[in-house]
Scaffold this active site. Structure first.
Site, mmCIF file in Angstrom:
data_model
loop_
_atom_site.group_PDB
_atom_site.id
_atom_site.type_symbol
_atom_site.label_atom_id
_atom_site.label_comp_id
_atom_site.label_asym_id
_atom_site.label_seq_id
_atom_site.Cartn_x
_atom_site.Cartn_y
_atom_site.Cartn_z
ATOM 1 N N GLY B 34 13.944 -3.266 26.160
ATOM 2 C CA GLY B 34 14.769 -2.669 25.288
ATOM 3 C C GLY B 34 16.003 -3.409 25.251
ATOM 4 O O GLY B 34 16.866 -2.924 24.470
ATOM 5 N N CYS B 244 -6.510 11.331 2.801
ATOM 6 C CA CYS B 244 -6.605 10.122 1.960
ATOM 7 C C CYS B 244 -7.643 10.292 0.910
ATOM 8 O O CYS B 244 -8.715 10.708 0.925
ATOM 9 C CB CYS B 244 -6.825 8.978 3.047
ATOM 10 S SG CYS B 244 -6.971 7.512 1.918
ATOM 11 N N CYS B 247 -10.342 7.315 1.597
ATOM 12 C CA CYS B 247 -11.249 7.466 2.836
ATOM 13 C C CYS B 247 -11.433 8.834 3.301
ATOM 14 O O CYS B 247 -12.423 9.049 4.213
ATOM 15 C CB CYS B 247 -10.983 6.441 3.783
ATOM 16 S SG CYS B 247 -9.273 6.780 4.720
ATOM 17 N N CYS B 269 -4.024 6.480 2.662
ATOM 18 C CA CYS B 269 -3.612 5.735 3.820
ATOM 19 C C CYS B 269 -2.429 4.668 3.725
ATOM 20 O O CYS B 269 -2.551 4.105 2.909
ATOM 21 C CB CYS B 269 -4.803 5.164 4.562
ATOM 22 S SG CYS B 269 -5.993 6.392 5.193
ATOM 23 N N CYS B 275 -8.021 1.805 6.391
ATOM 24 C CA CYS B 275 -8.511 2.542 5.263
ATOM 25 C C CYS B 275 -9.718 2.032 4.609
ATOM 26 O O CYS B 275 -10.719 2.585 4.598
ATOM 27 C CB CYS B 275 -7.374 2.867 4.271
ATOM 28 S SG CYS B 275 -8.013 4.131 3.053
#
Lengths: 208, 286
Positions: B34, B244, B247, B269, B275
């Site tokens: 970080g 979606c 799909c 997607c 996808c």
């Protein structure tokens, strides 16, 4: 002129492979990776050992400084300075410390007392220690058995080391007390097994 | 004289000195999860702010045997993603893919692939603004001090004020989180939906900000906790009742788009690679 035959060592590809193994070691403390294929390409008759050469070629250039403790030190330092364009500095100034020699606990203490650990604002301005060891194992079958916890480790990890003074671990704990300041360790054997202990790793060990 | 050039650019475009500097910074970044490690950020044939931080990390990582996937907002096919992929391929001759499971290195902007990262994969994120405290403090010197002293009261206050004024935290993507209980970091503008994937993950996440010249990292198995209050917990985007259109997926991150002919609102997607791999519910006329 120092005569070197490094024809088999590919500065671009071998350092890239070493870096990837090293990065994986740093991200997964205690994991043992191998750079033996690259180390075998380094001429064994260089003034410094092949493992020091490998790590120096991967990490050093004119922007950083190093300090080397090894057999045939003067010749090896001159060679690394010439080859990597990096300068040797005093222990309390160096960015990378290469210890390619067994040193006694008093020397370890003196060294660890002065190495750079960074500041709270710039914890990255700290030393990285590259320690030559005899062997590494992920079971507790070598003299110095460590149990590791921390980022990069799922629950716990075993790492045991041959040819390393326990004083290193004791001193490491002391100077890494005030996270994020501290120093990071890289271990490398002559055959090219490597492992790392970043400052975030908590080490438990019997007999310490 | 007739010359045949063996190599026009160095392998992976950058010179070895540049790669070494980026590598040193990345190793430090992994050791301090970080924390933003400064680096010199090289000139590249794409403009700063177009993914140069991510690209420099990718170029410093990549080698023979690697397989690269580049995504932009989930898409494999957008101009930026294709250009970056072509550049890397031209100067390294590595293979590329659109399948996140085949890739060893994935460079991405604004999304983390739906399929979780494996141990042997590295995700490189392009970062526009690495400093989470920039929202509350414009001076770099000051934000460095705040990080050093772990003085994060100003960002907590910002979140609190959001709740007072709007009834919820208004930061959408790029939601700040705490890495390893020490540093607050920006996860780059990934949706909140993707943020939990960073927590105790299997793979390594590297972040590169080219314009802001910073590199930081989230190693595997590291605690990543989104900033939130007990009574206002962290929430991800959700898509109840949406699927979606290609799909039929209901458990992925969906983009809201408008059908160009009918003007109707549809969902699709965001992760196109994933996808394409899902045959169930796919219309035959696609």
């Amino acid at each position: 002129m120092i005569n070197t035959n490094l024809s088999r060592f590919d500065e671009v590809r071998d350092t890239q492979m070493t870096y990837r193994q090293l990065l994986d070691c740093m991200a997964r403390p205690g994991k043992i990776n191998s750079v033996s294929l690259s180390i075998q390409k380094v001429d064994a008759n260089l003034p410094c050992s092949p493992r020091v050469f490998m790590m120096a070629a991967t990490l050093l250039d004119r922007e950083v400084t190093f300090h080397l403790i090894s057999p045939k030190k003067d010749e090896a330092v001159r060679f690394i300075e010439w080859r990597m364009r990096s300068r040797q500095e005093e222990i309390n100034q160096a960015d990378y410390l290469f210890i390619d020699l067994r040193i006694d606990p008093i020397q370890i203490d003196e060294m660890m007392d002065v190495i750079r650990v960074g500041t709270l604002q710039n914890p990255d301005q700290s030393a990285t220690l590259i320690l030559g060891v005899d062997d590494l194992s992920d079971h507790a079958d070598l003299p110095l058995a460590l149990r590791l916890r921390g980022p990069g480790i799922k629950e716990k990890k075993e790492l045991s080391i041959a040819g390393m003074d326990p004083e290193w671990v004791r001193k490491r704990r002391q100077i890494n007390k005030e996270y994020p300041t501290g120093c990071d360790f890289i271990f490398i054997t002559a055959t090219g097994k490597i492992a790392a202990l970043p400052r975030t790793t908590l080490v438990e060990s019997e007999g310490l | 004289m007739d010359f045949q050039l063996l190599q026009t650019y160095n392998f992976a475009f950058l010179d070895e000195g540049s790669k070494r500097e980026i590598r040193r910074a990345a190793l430090k970044a992994v050791a301090i999860p970080g924390y933003q490690v400064p680096f010199a950020s090289r000139e590249l044939p794409i403009g700063r702010g177009w993914g140069t931080g991510g690209l420099q990390l990718t170029l410093s990582l990549i080698g023979d045997g690697d397989c690269l996937k580049v995504i932009d907002q989930g898409h494999d096919d957008s101009v930026n993603a294709v250009s970056i992929k072509k550049l890397v391929q031209t100067c390294t001759r590595i293979t590329t893919t659109t399948d996140s499971e085949q890739a060893t290195i994935i460079q991405t902007r604004h999304r983390i692939p739906e399929v979780s990262l494996r141990k042997d994969q590295i995700l490189v994120l392009q970062v526009p603004e690495p400093e989470p405290l920039r929202r509350v403090e414009p001076r770099e010197k000051e934000t460095k001090r705040l990080h050093a002293e772990m003085d994060y009261s100003s960002i907590w206050l910002r979140l609190y004020e959001d709740i007072v004024r709007w009834g919820k935290i208004t930061i959408g993507p790029d939601y700040p989180a705490m890495a390893n209980h020490r540093y607050i970091f920006n996860p780059s503008p990934i949706p909140r939906f993707d943020l939990p994937k960073l927590n105790q993950a299997e793979g390594l996440y590297l972040f590169g900000a080219g314009r802001e010249k910073k590199i930081y990292a989230i190693p595997p198995y590291t605690d990543v906790v989104p900033l939130a209050f007990e009574d206002y917990p962290f929430e991800t985007e959700h898509f109840e009742g949406c699927a979606c259109r290609l799909c039929g997926s209901t458990d992925t991150f969906l983009d809201e788009i408008y059908d160009e002919k009918t003007g109707e609102k549809v969902y699709q997607c965001s992760d196109t690679g994933n996808c394409r791999k899902r045959p169930e519910g796919r219309n035959s006329n696609e």
